[in-house]
Design a protein around this motif. Sequence first.
Motif, PDB file in Angstrom:
ATOM      1  N   ALA A  36     -30.976 -14.841  17.076  1.00  0.00           N
ATOM      2  CA  ALA A  36     -29.910 -15.455  16.590  1.00  0.00           C
ATOM      3  C   ALA A  36     -28.724 -15.138  17.691  1.00  0.00           C
ATOM      4  O   ALA A  36     -27.841 -16.027  18.048  1.00  0.00           O
ATOM      5  CB  ALA A  36     -29.661 -15.273  15.206  1.00  0.00           C
ATOM      6  N   GLU A  37     -28.569 -13.916  18.096  1.00  0.00           N
ATOM      7  CA  GLU A  37     -27.511 -13.303  18.680  1.00  0.00           C
ATOM      8  C   GLU A  37     -27.528 -13.977  20.266  1.00  0.00           C
ATOM      9  O   GLU A  37     -26.710 -14.148  20.912  1.00  0.00           O
ATOM     10  CB  GLU A  37     -27.339 -11.831  18.707  1.00  0.00           C
ATOM     11  N   TYR A  38     -28.806 -13.831  20.865  1.00  0.00           N
ATOM     12  CA  TYR A  38     -28.715 -14.380  22.071  1.00  0.00           C
ATOM     13  C   TYR A  38     -28.387 -15.717  21.915  1.00  0.00           C
ATOM     14  O   TYR A  38     -27.354 -16.548  22.814  1.00  0.00           O
ATOM     15  CB  TYR A  38     -30.213 -14.361  22.608  1.00  0.00           C
ATOM     16  N   GLU A  39     -29.015 -16.619  21.108  1.00  0.00           N
ATOM     17  CA  GLU A  39     -28.351 -17.776  20.923  1.00  0.00           C
ATOM     18  C   GLU A  39     -26.874 -18.175  20.825  1.00  0.00           C
ATOM     19  O   GLU A  39     -26.313 -19.221  21.219  1.00  0.00           O
ATOM     20  CB  GLU A  39     -29.114 -18.609  19.885  1.00  0.00           C
ATOM     21  N   GLN A  40     -26.127 -17.284  19.966  1.00  0.00           N
ATOM     22  CA  GLN A  40     -24.781 -17.231  19.860  1.00  0.00           C
ATOM     23  C   GLN A  40     -24.032 -17.090  21.253  1.00  0.00           C
ATOM     24  O   GLN A  40     -23.157 -17.723  21.372  1.00  0.00           O
ATOM     25  CB  GLN A  40     -24.322 -16.335  18.819  1.00  0.00           C
ATOM     26  N   ALA A  41     -24.633 -16.076  21.817  1.00  0.00           N
ATOM     27  CA  ALA A  41     -24.014 -15.896  23.215  1.00  0.00           C
ATOM     28  C   ALA A  41     -24.281 -17.212  24.210  1.00  0.00           C
ATOM     29  O   ALA A  41     -23.129 -17.331  24.837  1.00  0.00           O
ATOM     30  CB  ALA A  41     -24.842 -14.619  23.810  1.00  0.00           C
ATOM     31  N   LEU A  42     -25.327 -17.819  23.931  1.00  0.00           N
ATOM     32  CA  LEU A  42     -25.407 -18.999  24.795  1.00  0.00           C
ATOM     33  C   LEU A  42     -24.548 -20.030  24.461  1.00  0.00           C
ATOM     34  O   LEU A  42     -24.166 -20.966  25.287  1.00  0.00           O
ATOM     35  CB  LEU A  42     -26.949 -19.541  24.926  1.00  0.00           C
ATOM     36  N   LYS A  43     -24.233 -20.136  23.174  1.00  0.00           N
ATOM     37  CA  LYS A  43     -23.241 -21.246  22.532  1.00  0.00           C
ATOM     38  C   LYS A  43     -22.015 -20.866  23.159  1.00  0.00           C
ATOM     39  O   LYS A  43     -21.105 -21.818  23.676  1.00  0.00           O
ATOM     40  CB  LYS A  43     -23.110 -21.113  21.036  1.00  0.00           C
ATOM     41  N   LEU A  44     -21.482 -19.446  23.209  1.00  0.00           N
ATOM     42  CA  LEU A  44     -20.026 -19.386  23.536  1.00  0.00           C
ATOM     43  C   LEU A  44     -20.104 -19.341  25.048  1.00  0.00           C
ATOM     44  O   LEU A  44     -18.967 -19.739  25.676  1.00  0.00           O
ATOM     45  CB  LEU A  44     -19.985 -17.903  23.453  1.00  0.00           C
ATOM     46  N   SER A  45     -21.005 -19.083  25.992  1.00  0.00           N
ATOM     47  CA  SER A  45     -21.074 -19.226  27.473  1.00  0.00           C
ATOM     48  C   SER A  45     -22.600 -19.604  27.718  1.00  0.00           C
ATOM     49  O   SER A  45     -23.492 -19.018  28.213  1.00  0.00           O
ATOM     50  CB  SER A  45     -20.910 -17.849  28.040  1.00  0.00           C
ATOM     51  N   PRO A  46     -22.458 -20.990  27.802  1.00  0.00           N
ATOM     52  CA  PRO A  46     -24.002 -21.938  28.310  1.00  0.00           C
ATOM     53  C   PRO A  46     -24.026 -21.306  29.592  1.00  0.00           C
ATOM     54  O   PRO A  46     -23.476 -21.193  30.513  1.00  0.00           O
ATOM     55  CB  PRO A  46     -23.331 -23.157  28.113  1.00  0.00           C
TER      56      PRO A  46
END
Length: 197
Positions: A118-128
Motif C-alpha cells: 500500500a505504501e509503495y503504491e502511495q509513493a507511485l501515486k505521488l511520483s509516477p
Amino acid sequence: MVLAVRILLLSLAVALSASVTASALEPLPKRLVDQGYKQLCDGQYTLAVKTLSAALQADPRSIPAQRYLGYALLRQGQSARAVSQFEALTRTGKADAEDHAGLADALRYAGRRAAAVAEYEQALKLSPGLEVAYDGLIRCRMEMGQLSLAAAACLEAAKGARNESTKVYFLTLLDEIESIRSGPAAQEGERSAAGPG
C-alpha cells in the motif's frame, strides 16, 4: 612581493574566519542534521542514529532529521523503529514520495508486506515512475508469491523508465520472475493441481 603574500594570507584568514563563523552561527539542529546525514552517507549508521536523534530532540519538527533518522534506522536493521519514524513523518503531512517508499521498505523488512504494498503504491501515486518504489513493490510482490502482479509492475516500470539502463534492469527482473514462474517448482505445482494422470 612580501606585501602581496601578506595580503593573500590575510584574505585567506578572513575567508576562513568567515566560514567558521558562518557554520558556528547555524542553528544546532541544522548542524546536527548535516552531520547525521554525512554519517548516514558514510555508512556510520550507529553514529547517524545518535546524531539525528539529538537533532530531533533539539527540534522535534525537523523534517530532514525525521527522514534521515528513518533511513539510518533502516540501514542499521532496526525496521520496527524505522517504521515508527517514517509513520511519524507521514503524519506531519510533509512526507514526499521517497518518504512513503522508505516507510514501505521498513514495513517490508518488518514482515508487514501487505502494508508495504500500500505504501509503495502511495509513493507511485505521488511520483509516477519512482524507480525505488517500483523496485520495492516488485520485490515485495515476489516475496508474497504474487508473481503475476510483480511481472505486470515490471512491465509498467520498464515502459516508464527514464533511461535505457533502468529499462534493462526492470526487464531483467521480469526475466527472473518468468523463470520462477516456469521453473521446476511451478511445474510441480501445476502437476499437483491437475491431479493424477
